[in-house]
Design an enzyme around this catalytic site. Structure first.
Site, PDB file in Angstrom:
ATOM      1  CG  ASN A   9      38.911  37.819  37.616  1.00  0.00           C
ATOM      2  OD1 ASN A   9      38.903  39.017  37.875  1.00  0.00           O
ATOM      3  ND2 ASN A   9      37.793  37.137  37.391  1.00  0.00           N
ATOM      4  CD1 TRP A  10      44.555  39.989  40.507  1.00  0.00           C
ATOM      5  CD2 TRP A  10      45.043  42.184  40.558  1.00  0.00           C
ATOM      6  NE1 TRP A  10      45.909  40.126  40.307  1.00  0.00           N
ATOM      7  CE2 TRP A  10      46.244  41.464  40.332  1.00  0.00           C
ATOM      8  CE3 TRP A  10      45.114  43.577  40.631  1.00  0.00           C
ATOM      9  CZ2 TRP A  10      47.480  42.086  40.181  1.00  0.00           C
ATOM     10  CZ3 TRP A  10      46.351  44.203  40.476  1.00  0.00           C
ATOM     11  CH2 TRP A  10      47.523  43.463  40.259  1.00  0.00           C
ATOM     12  CE  LYS A  11      36.886  35.866  40.626  1.00  0.00           C
ATOM     13  NZ  LYS A  11      36.132  34.702  41.064  1.00  0.00           N
ATOM     14  CG  HIS A  93      34.078  35.746  35.477  1.00  0.00           C
ATOM     15  ND1 HIS A  93      33.293  35.480  36.571  1.00  0.00           N
ATOM     16  CD2 HIS A  93      35.300  35.210  35.740  1.00  0.00           C
ATOM     17  CE1 HIS A  93      34.022  34.822  37.469  1.00  0.00           C
ATOM     18  NE2 HIS A  93      35.248  34.651  36.984  1.00  0.00           N
ATOM     19  CD  GLU A  95      32.825  35.930  40.190  1.00  0.00           C
ATOM     20  OE1 GLU A  95      33.487  36.957  40.026  1.00  0.00           O
ATOM     21  OE2 GLU A  95      33.303  34.886  40.689  1.00  0.00           O
ATOM     22  CD  GLU A 165      36.977  31.295  35.364  1.00  0.00           C
ATOM     23  OE1 GLU A 165      38.035  31.435  35.974  1.00  0.00           O
ATOM     24  OE2 GLU A 165      36.069  32.153  35.376  1.00  0.00           O
ATOM     25  N   GLY A 171      35.676  29.837  43.645  1.00  0.00           N
ATOM     26  CA  GLY A 171      35.664  30.384  45.006  1.00  0.00           C
ATOM     27  C   GLY A 171      35.112  29.424  46.045  1.00  0.00           C
ATOM     28  CB  SER A 211      38.927  26.050  43.746  1.00  0.00           C
ATOM     29  OG  SER A 211      37.748  26.659  44.227  1.00  0.00           O
TER      30      SER A 211
HETATM   31  P1  13P Z   1      38.898  31.274  42.230  1.00  0.00           P
HETATM   32  O1  13P Z   1      40.284  30.899  41.736  1.00  0.00           O
HETATM   33  O2  13P Z   1      38.901  32.187  43.399  1.00  0.00           O
HETATM   34  O3  13P Z   1      38.034  30.056  42.392  1.00  0.00           O
HETATM   35  O4  13P Z   1      38.225  32.139  41.027  1.00  0.00           O
HETATM   36  C1  13P Z   1      38.291  31.669  39.726  1.00  0.00           C
HETATM   37  C2  13P Z   1      37.787  32.724  38.825  1.00  0.00           C
HETATM   38  O5  13P Z   1      36.628  33.090  38.854  1.00  0.00           O
HETATM   39  C3  13P Z   1      38.749  33.362  37.922  1.00  0.00           C
HETATM   40  O6  13P Z   1      38.108  34.148  36.975  1.00  0.00           O
END
Ligand code: 13P
Length: 248
Positions: A9-11, A93, A95, A165, A171, A211
């Protein structure tokens, strides 16, 4: 039988040139493998050019709006992502849930829109820290699944994947313990089994995210009922994404 999945997931990271370079680098270093699905979720802006040069690594959308078109300024519709050839999408997700206030009932609409457009859903679930510390995280997560995903019939559900997640691990550098991961993934598999039966439950890939990086991925991927990872930060580095694929 279900596949192993490594998803990035490149966000909201990478410009156009960087996205193409990352896709090219990981494509050159990985090889197509029948037991694996590799998927990346780039920002919207880069989807079309990545789709046009797509190889064996699948390309998915991080988001979409469930309506086909209309007055939704700034949104991109399910039919628009389908039109350019997108076959996978993230839904739920944390977020999107926390920053953009997406509710379980709105996520259910997105699930239905994706299914109608033959887009494979990677349905994300996970509890916040206060639930982990003071409440029942398994009940919280299974409720997310029940309210947004479990109205699907077996044929529809079979096309979906689930990504657990824990929000407090995203993160933050804090990965959930092996015991916490095994417990949640097994609880999700058991919920799938009680709703859809053993055979369907065995076909759904359940990914862990939060993470996850090469230094801890071997332990994470060997947990009970973990079929792969949904990776944020470590998916932006070609070498770490490739190293993650060697941790299964
Ligand atoms: P991180 O691997 O940066 O913790 O993010 C996980 C995530 O949100 C994947 O969708």
């Amino acid at each position: 039988m279900r596949k192993k999945v490594l998803a990035g997931n490149w966000k909201m990271n990478l410009n156009s040139k960087q996205s193409l370079a990352l896709y090219a680098d990981i494509s050159a270093a990985l090889s197509s493998n029948k037991e694996f699905d590799f998927i990346v979720f780039p920002p919207f802006l880069h989807l079309k050019e990545l789709i046009d040069s797509r190889g064996f690594i699948e390309i998915g959308a991080q988001n979409f709006h469930p309506e086909l078109n209309g007055a939704f300024t700034g949104e991109v519709s399910v039919s628009q992502i389908k039109d350019i050839g997108i076959q996978y999408a993230l839904i739920g997700h944390s977020e999107r849930r926390t920053l953009f206030k997406e509710s379980n009932s709105f996520l259910k609409q997105k699930v239905d829109a994706a299914i109608q457009h033959q887009i494979r859903v990677v349905f994300c679930c996970g509890e916040p820290l206060e639930v982990r510390e003071n409440q029942d995280p398994v009940m919280y997560v299974t409720n997310q699944l029940k309210e947004s995903l479990f109205h699907l019939n077996s044929e529809q559900l079979k096309t979906c994947m689930i990504a657990y997640e824990p929000i407090w691990a995203i993160g933050t550098g804090k990965v959930a313990t092996e015991e916490q991961i095994s417990q949640m993934h097994t609880a999700i598999r058991n919920e799938l089994k009680s709703k859809y039966g053993q055979q369907i439950a065995n076909e759904i890939s359940i990914l862990y995210g939060g993470s996850c990086k090469p230094s801890n991925a071997k332990a994470v991927f060997s947990c009970e009922n973990v079929d792969g990872g949904l990776i944020g930060g470590a998916s932006l580095e070609p070498t770490s994404f490739v190293e993650l694929s060697e941790c299964f």
